[in-house]
Design a protein around this motif. Structure first.
Motif, PDB file in Angstrom:
ATOM      1  N   ARG A  67     -27.337 -36.958  72.701  1.00  0.00           N
ATOM      2  CA  ARG A  67     -25.966 -37.406  72.479  1.00  0.00           C
ATOM      3  C   ARG A  67     -25.620 -38.602  73.364  1.00  0.00           C
ATOM      4  NH1 ARG A  67     -25.385 -31.921  72.447  1.00  0.00           N
ATOM      5  NH2 ARG A  67     -24.676 -31.875  74.610  1.00  0.00           N
ATOM      6  N   ASN A  68     -26.112 -38.564  74.590  1.00  0.00           N
ATOM      7  CA  ASN A  68     -25.775 -39.615  75.541  1.00  0.00           C
ATOM      8  C   ASN A  68     -26.701 -39.507  76.760  1.00  0.00           C
ATOM      9  OD1 ASN A  68     -24.740 -37.368  76.981  1.00  0.00           O
ATOM     10  ND2 ASN A  68     -22.734 -37.653  76.012  1.00  0.00           N
ATOM     11  N   LYS A  69     -26.454 -40.316  77.764  1.00  0.00           N
ATOM     12  CA  LYS A  69     -27.279 -40.319  78.957  1.00  0.00           C
ATOM     13  C   LYS A  69     -27.200 -38.987  79.689  1.00  0.00           C
ATOM     14  CE  LYS A  69     -26.161 -42.897  82.552  1.00  0.00           C
ATOM     15  NZ  LYS A  69     -25.952 -44.036  83.481  1.00  0.00           N
ATOM     16  N   ALA A  70     -26.019 -38.380  79.697  1.00  0.00           N
ATOM     17  CA  ALA A  70     -25.850 -37.094  80.367  1.00  0.00           C
ATOM     18  C   ALA A  70     -26.711 -36.024  79.708  1.00  0.00           C
ATOM     19  CB  ALA A  70     -24.379 -36.675  80.339  1.00  0.00           C
ATOM     20  N   ASP A  71     -26.753 -36.043  78.391  1.00  0.00           N
ATOM     21  CA  ASP A  71     -27.564 -35.081  77.653  1.00  0.00           C
ATOM     22  C   ASP A  71     -29.036 -35.271  77.982  1.00  0.00           C
ATOM     23  OD1 ASP A  71     -28.093 -33.030  75.801  1.00  0.00           O
ATOM     24  OD2 ASP A  71     -28.413 -34.468  74.188  1.00  0.00           O
ATOM     25  N   LEU A  72     -29.463 -36.510  78.125  1.00  0.00           N
ATOM     26  CA  LEU A  72     -30.855 -36.811  78.451  1.00  0.00           C
ATOM     27  C   LEU A  72     -31.195 -36.322  79.859  1.00  0.00           C
ATOM     28  CD1 LEU A  72     -33.504 -38.114  77.651  1.00  0.00           C
ATOM     29  CD2 LEU A  72     -32.543 -40.342  78.235  1.00  0.00           C
ATOM     30  N   LEU A  73     -30.296 -36.536  80.814  1.00  0.00           N
ATOM     31  CA  LEU A  73     -30.516 -36.059  82.173  1.00  0.00           C
ATOM     32  C   LEU A  73     -30.635 -34.536  82.199  1.00  0.00           C
ATOM     33  CD1 LEU A  73     -30.558 -36.451  85.295  1.00  0.00           C
ATOM     34  CD2 LEU A  73     -28.068 -36.272  85.217  1.00  0.00           C
ATOM     35  N   ALA A  74     -29.702 -33.864  81.542  1.00  0.00           N
ATOM     36  CA  ALA A  74     -29.712 -32.405  81.534  1.00  0.00           C
ATOM     37  C   ALA A  74     -30.970 -31.867  80.862  1.00  0.00           C
ATOM     38  CB  ALA A  74     -28.465 -31.887  80.809  1.00  0.00           C
ATOM     39  N   TRP A  93     -40.164 -35.357  90.634  1.00  0.00           N
ATOM     40  CA  TRP A  93     -39.176 -34.352  90.261  1.00  0.00           C
ATOM     41  C   TRP A  93     -37.990 -34.326  91.220  1.00  0.00           C
ATOM     42  CZ3 TRP A  93     -37.156 -31.192  86.879  1.00  0.00           C
ATOM     43  CH2 TRP A  93     -36.492 -30.036  87.282  1.00  0.00           C
ATOM     44  N   ALA A  94     -38.263 -34.471  92.513  1.00  0.00           N
ATOM     45  CA  ALA A  94     -37.208 -34.330  93.514  1.00  0.00           C
ATOM     46  C   ALA A  94     -36.042 -35.301  93.317  1.00  0.00           C
ATOM     47  CB  ALA A  94     -37.799 -34.476  94.920  1.00  0.00           C
ATOM     48  N   PRO A  95     -36.282 -36.610  93.092  1.00  0.00           N
ATOM     49  CA  PRO A  95     -35.149 -37.516  92.869  1.00  0.00           C
ATOM     50  C   PRO A  95     -34.330 -37.147  91.634  1.00  0.00           C
ATOM     51  CG  PRO A  95     -37.128 -38.761  93.384  1.00  0.00           C
ATOM     52  CD  PRO A  95     -37.563 -37.355  93.139  1.00  0.00           C
ATOM     53  N   LEU A  96     -35.003 -36.637  90.594  1.00  0.00           N
ATOM     54  CA  LEU A  96     -34.291 -36.234  89.386  1.00  0.00           C
ATOM     55  C   LEU A  96     -33.339 -35.085  89.690  1.00  0.00           C
ATOM     56  CD1 LEU A  96     -33.958 -36.402  86.246  1.00  0.00           C
ATOM     57  CD2 LEU A  96     -35.697 -34.615  86.131  1.00  0.00           C
ATOM     58  N   VAL A  97     -33.826 -34.090  90.435  1.00  0.00           N
ATOM     59  CA  VAL A  97     -32.979 -32.955  90.800  1.00  0.00           C
ATOM     60  C   VAL A  97     -31.791 -33.422  91.627  1.00  0.00           C
ATOM     61  CG1 VAL A  97     -32.881 -30.821  92.152  1.00  0.00           C
ATOM     62  CG2 VAL A  97     -34.854 -31.280  90.707  1.00  0.00           C
ATOM     63  N   SER A  98     -32.054 -34.286  92.591  1.00  0.00           N
ATOM     64  CA  SER A  98     -30.983 -34.797  93.438  1.00  0.00           C
ATOM     65  C   SER A  98     -29.924 -35.521  92.618  1.00  0.00           C
ATOM     66  CB  SER A  98     -31.576 -35.733  94.492  1.00  0.00           C
ATOM     67  OG  SER A  98     -30.571 -36.190  95.378  1.00  0.00           O
ATOM     68  N   GLU A  99     -30.363 -36.352  91.680  1.00  0.00           N
ATOM     69  CA  GLU A  99     -29.421 -37.082  90.826  1.00  0.00           C
ATOM     70  C   GLU A  99     -28.645 -36.135  89.923  1.00  0.00           C
ATOM     71  OE1 GLU A  99     -28.497 -40.287  90.671  1.00  0.00           O
ATOM     72  OE2 GLU A  99     -29.681 -40.562  92.488  1.00  0.00           O
ATOM     73  N   ALA A 100     -29.315 -35.121  89.407  1.00  0.00           N
ATOM     74  CA  ALA A 100     -28.652 -34.172  88.502  1.00  0.00           C
ATOM     75  C   ALA A 100     -27.585 -33.376  89.237  1.00  0.00           C
ATOM     76  CB  ALA A 100     -29.686 -33.230  87.889  1.00  0.00           C
ATOM     77  N   LEU A 101     -27.890 -32.954  90.460  1.00  0.00           N
ATOM     78  CA  LEU A 101     -26.904 -32.196  91.236  1.00  0.00           C
ATOM     79  C   LEU A 101     -25.678 -33.051  91.551  1.00  0.00           C
ATOM     80  CD1 LEU A 101     -29.274 -30.311  93.725  1.00  0.00           C
ATOM     81  CD2 LEU A 101     -28.156 -29.401  91.677  1.00  0.00           C
ATOM     82  N   ALA A 102     -25.908 -34.325  91.857  1.00  0.00           N
ATOM     83  CA  ALA A 102     -24.783 -35.224  92.134  1.00  0.00           C
ATOM     84  C   ALA A 102     -23.975 -35.488  90.869  1.00  0.00           C
ATOM     85  CB  ALA A 102     -25.304 -36.534  92.719  1.00  0.00           C
ATOM     86  N   ALA A 103     -24.677 -35.740  89.754  1.00  0.00           N
ATOM     87  CA  ALA A 103     -23.986 -36.027  88.497  1.00  0.00           C
ATOM     88  C   ALA A 103     -23.203 -34.823  88.000  1.00  0.00           C
ATOM     89  CB  ALA A 103     -25.000 -36.460  87.439  1.00  0.00           C
ATOM     90  N   ALA A 104     -23.696 -33.628  88.302  1.00  0.00           N
ATOM     91  CA  ALA A 104     -23.019 -32.409  87.845  1.00  0.00           C
ATOM     92  C   ALA A 104     -21.631 -32.270  88.463  1.00  0.00           C
ATOM     93  CB  ALA A 104     -23.868 -31.192  88.191  1.00  0.00           C
ATOM     94  N   ARG A 105     -21.411 -32.900  89.605  1.00  0.00           N
ATOM     95  CA  ARG A 105     -20.094 -32.836  90.242  1.00  0.00           C
ATOM     96  C   ARG A 105     -19.089 -33.749  89.550  1.00  0.00           C
ATOM     97  NH1 ARG A 105     -20.288 -33.429  96.586  1.00  0.00           N
ATOM     98  NH2 ARG A 105     -18.149 -32.739  96.227  1.00  0.00           N
ATOM     99  N   ASP A 157     -19.639 -34.901  86.042  1.00  0.00           N
ATOM    100  CA  ASP A 157     -19.723 -34.826  84.585  1.00  0.00           C
ATOM    101  C   ASP A 157     -19.797 -33.356  84.161  1.00  0.00           C
ATOM    102  OD1 ASP A 157     -20.959 -34.722  81.903  1.00  0.00           O
ATOM    103  OD2 ASP A 157     -21.182 -36.898  82.146  1.00  0.00           O
ATOM    104  N   ASP A 158     -18.769 -32.905  83.432  1.00  0.00           N
ATOM    105  CA  ASP A 158     -18.696 -31.498  83.039  1.00  0.00           C
ATOM    106  C   ASP A 158     -19.869 -31.078  82.162  1.00  0.00           C
ATOM    107  OD1 ASP A 158     -16.366 -31.182  84.445  1.00  0.00           O
ATOM    108  OD2 ASP A 158     -15.052 -31.438  82.696  1.00  0.00           O
TER     109      ASP A 158
END
Length: 222
Positions: free
Chosen positions: A56-63, A106-118, A120-121
């Protein structure tokens, strides 16, 4: 000969895999906010239309990338169990697997996802779901260890699983920051002592007997 629909599904899965792989590296190198959809597509050798045709979007791709990574880690644990690995060894492995070269990606991806989760709902919802599934797998490992007598029955399985998950995620965040870790042997020994303290009385007795036997054997051969 494969049917056309089957080939199309395989092709679609391959495209998704390429996009996710490209996204993992782009998010890790540029950060979620700076990563651009067109750069992810270019890195995958595809068009931006391929991204919007699958996500759907960049957020969907990250998740999806985080979900895929955690699912792969869960499969790794299941495969190790099938090969006869002890459940407590696998729990220790989750907390001590610092040398896996894939962790650097993997580690940078997790770090970015945790930050983005704050912020982006949608990312938060997907990341929370992925982490809940990972914690559920760890809880199953703890319960298995309790059934085979490796861990004491009074240990709260959910709390123990959360502890292992927190340690693993914490290592990922520090790795993403290039924060130099402790000596690997010292870290592994510390985690081993932690699980030894959680072991059942019978398991501690067996471990002590083995160590004593090993010490006597070494002493007799000197």
């Amino acid at each position: 000969m494969a049917e056309p629909d089957s080939l199309a599904r395989q092709s679609g899965a391959l495209i998704r895999d390429r996009l996710i792989e490209a996204a993992v590296h782009e998010f890790g190198e540029q950060g979620y906010d700076r990563a651009r959809v067109q750069d992810i597509a270019r890195r995958a050798g595809l068009s931006t239309g391929a991204i919007y045709g699958n996500f759907r979007n960049k957020a969907d791709l990250l998740a999806e990338a985080v979900d895929r990574g955690l699912a792969a880690a869960a499969r790794k644990l299941v495969e190790a169990l099938d090969r006869g690995a002890a459940s407590t060894d696998l729990l220790e492995m989750v907390a001590t697997d610092l040398s896996d070269p894939r962790r650097r990606t993997w580690a940078p991806l997790v770090s970015e996802a945790l930050a983005a989760a704050r912020r982006d709902d949608e990312v938060a919802r997907r990341v929370h779901a992925a982490l809940r599934r990972a914690e559920a797998r760890l809880t199953e490992l703890v319960e298995l260890a309790q059934r085979d007598g490796s861990l004491a029955p009074e240990v709260d399985a959910t709390a123990c699983a959360r502890l292992v998950l927190c340690v693993s995620l914490g290592v990922d965040v520090l790795t993403a920051l290039d924060f130099e870790g402790p000596d690997r042997k010292a870290w592994t020994a510390l985690v081993h002592r932690l699980f030894a303290g959680l072991a059942s009385g019978a398991a501690r007795t067996v471990t002590a007997a083995r160590r004593s036997a090993g010490g006597l054997s070494r002493g007799g051969s000197s």
